[in-house]
Design a protein around this motif. Structure first.
Motif, PDB file in Angstrom:
ATOM      1  N   ASP A 103       0.815  -1.219   0.000  1.00 54.92           N
ATOM      2  CA  ASP A 103       0.000   0.000   0.000  1.00 54.92           C
ATOM      3  C   ASP A 103       0.849   1.269   0.000  1.00 54.92           C
ATOM      4  N   ARG A 121      -3.844   4.547   0.144  1.00 55.98           N
ATOM      5  CA  ARG A 121      -4.205   4.920  -1.213  1.00 55.98           C
ATOM      6  C   ARG A 121      -3.958   3.739  -2.138  1.00 55.98           C
ATOM      7  N   ARG A 122      -4.983   3.377  -2.876  1.00 56.12           N
ATOM      8  CA  ARG A 122      -4.853   2.339  -3.895  1.00 56.12           C
ATOM      9  C   ARG A 122      -5.413   2.913  -5.186  1.00 56.12           C
ATOM     10  N   GLN A 124      -6.761   5.605  -7.265  1.00 57.65           N
ATOM     11  CA  GLN A 124      -7.429   6.865  -6.941  1.00 57.65           C
ATOM     12  C   GLN A 124      -8.441   6.689  -5.808  1.00 57.65           C
ATOM     13  N   THR A 125      -8.380   5.546  -5.131  1.00 59.71           N
ATOM     14  CA  THR A 125      -9.287   5.271  -4.021  1.00 59.71           C
ATOM     15  C   THR A 125      -8.530   5.393  -2.700  1.00 59.71           C
ATOM     16  N   TYR A 126      -9.150   6.071  -1.730  1.00 66.70           N
ATOM     17  CA  TYR A 126      -8.526   6.345  -0.441  1.00 66.70           C
ATOM     18  C   TYR A 126      -9.356   5.719   0.673  1.00 66.70           C
ATOM     19  N   ASN A 142     -13.122   8.274  -3.726  1.00 65.75           N
ATOM     20  CA  ASN A 142     -12.251   8.395  -4.889  1.00 65.75           C
ATOM     21  C   ASN A 142     -11.902   9.858  -5.103  1.00 65.75           C
ATOM     22  N   VAL A 150       0.067  13.247  -4.640  1.00 67.64           N
ATOM     23  CA  VAL A 150      -0.910  13.712  -3.656  1.00 67.64           C
ATOM     24  C   VAL A 150      -0.205  14.281  -2.432  1.00 67.64           C
ATOM     25  N   LEU A 163      -6.879  16.494   1.067  1.00 69.44           N
ATOM     26  CA  LEU A 163      -5.906  16.182   0.027  1.00 69.44           C
ATOM     27  C   LEU A 163      -5.715  17.330  -0.957  1.00 69.44           C
TER      28      LEU A 163
END
Length: 415
Positions: A103, A121-122, A124-126, A142, A150, A163
């Motif tokens: 990750d 963060r994976r 664009q998903t947090y 997202n 970021v 963010l």
């Protein structure tokens, strides 16, 4: 991160007399680099206030206020295990497993309680969590693109980190942990700049700092324009981190470096002095000098340290030692090339060092192997004139002289 105006007003009204702790502001990203030596500064000066070693050289490191005391400290990540320390250089206060070893992790105070926690963060998903523990994320959303750079910060001073996306020199700031459009967009610096985030003036709002080499350009507004502070700090090769190390509500700088080796021990210093004495009186290979020190009672590890220390400081050149040893042998008797190389190898010189000495003698014209054969023949014949030609030639060939040189030597003796 807290809304400071409201908190201070409340403290004044209730009259508790307690000092309100300022939140420590983390820039959210992994510190990067390598090393276990940290030099942290509480002000905009060139001298560190905090100098300590922490963790391992290869550790992945983050900074944050893990317990809400208003001071940033470090956390070490090893795979999916995190070791959080509440003091600079102290042992881990909390250890948790979180997410996956692969990750990308961000740090921030996502809910405004004054404590920094983790977000995964994976793409664009947090996945945001509000406690330093395992379990499910408190918030999932997202934002931006999978390839975005970021940043994390409290851009509007509401006490909560959110963010920002950086694309080149353009920054897109969001004031909520949701998708959707950015709250503000600015251009700042150059696309090649290294950027840090912090509350540099204690106004509870995070802004940007640009790093170019070891020069830092600090801005106190989320806008373009000239820097409020320009400061030289550390080395151009340093890995830099930002944090509020002393709880004064202002973020300042720190650097991470590979710890420099400590000086020699007393035993090693004694071995170094002894090695210098031996080298002043004779010529040695590395292994020969180590053996000499060990024979005199020096421990093997200290002997090796001393010899390698002198070599690293340029106080001994093994090629030069091999050459001087060759000169010493040639003063005593005649040698074939093969025999002189064998003698040097027996003394512990490497093949490369022995060849370096022999090549130097040849290139400088200081050795003529055919004349060495003649000299060797004279040594044998002068001691015992009963040698026949065939016996003398065979003896010289046995010592490594070429057959032609051995016959030439016999010719010179009139055999």
């Amino acid at each position: 991160m807290r809304a400071w105006g409201a908190l201070l007003a409340t403290a004044a009204v209730v009259g508790t007399g307690m000092a309100v702790q300022a939140p420590a502001l983390a820039d959210g990203r992994e510190v990067g680099g390598s090393g276990s030596a940290y030099f942290l500064n509480d002000s905009w000066s060139s001298t560190a206030n905090h100098d300590f070693n922490y963790g391992k050289t290869s550790d992945r490191v983050y900074s944050g206020d893990w317990n809400g005391d208003g001071k940033d400290s470090l956390a070490v990540r090893r795979g999916q295990t995190y070791y959080f320390s509440n003091s600079l250089g102290g042992s881990a206060s909390t250890v948790v497993n979180y997410g996956k070893a692969s990750d990308t992790v961000l740090v921030g105070d996502w809910n405004g309680d004054g404590k920094d926690t983790l977000a995964v963060r994976r793409g664009q998903t947090y996945y945001v969590t509000n406690s330093l523990s395992g379990g499910k994320a408190s918030n999932v959303f997202n934002y931006g693109r999978a390839g975005d750079t970021v940043l994390v910060g409290d851009w509007n001073g509401d006490g909560k980190d959110t963010l920002a996306v950086r694309r080149g020199q353009t920054y897109y700031f969001s004031n909520s942990l949701t998708g959707g459009k950015a709250s503000s967009v600015i251009n700042y610096g150059k696309a090649s700049d290294k950027v840090l985030v912090g509350d540099w003036n204690a106004d509870a709002k995070d802004t940007l700092a640009v790093r170019r080499g070891n020069i830092y350009y600090i801005s106190n507004r989320l806008s373009g324009g000239a820097a409020a502070i320009v400061q030289a700090y550390g080395r151009a090769t340093d890995t830099t981190l930002a944090g509020d190390w002393n709880g004064d509500r202002k973020d300042t700088l720190g650097v991470r470096r590979v710890a420099e080796a400590s000086g020699p021990t007393a035993a090693q210093r004694t071995a170094i002095a002894a090695a210098r004495d031996y080298l002043a009186d004779g010529y040695y290979s590395r292994s020969g000098l180590i053996s000499e020190l060990e024979y005199a009672g020096t421990k093997a590890a200290d002997a090796e340290y001393a010899v390698d220390h002198l070599a690293s400081k340029g106080e001994v050149d093994w090629d030069e030692q091999a050459l001087e040893t060759a000169y010493f042998y040639l003063e005593g008797m005649a040698f074939s090339r093969d025999m002189l190389r064998d003698f040097l190898r027996q003394d512990g010189f490497t093949v490369s060092q022995a060849e370096s000495a022999l090549t130097y003698l040849e290139d400088s014209g200081e050795i003529d192997w055919r004349e060495e054969a003649v000299a060797a023949a004279h040594e044998y014949y002068d001691e015992d004139p009963s040698w026949t030609r065939d016996e003398l030639v065979a003896q010289l060939v046995d010592e490594g002289f070429p057959v032609d040189d051995a016959n030439y030597a016999a010719d010179q003796l009139g055999l």
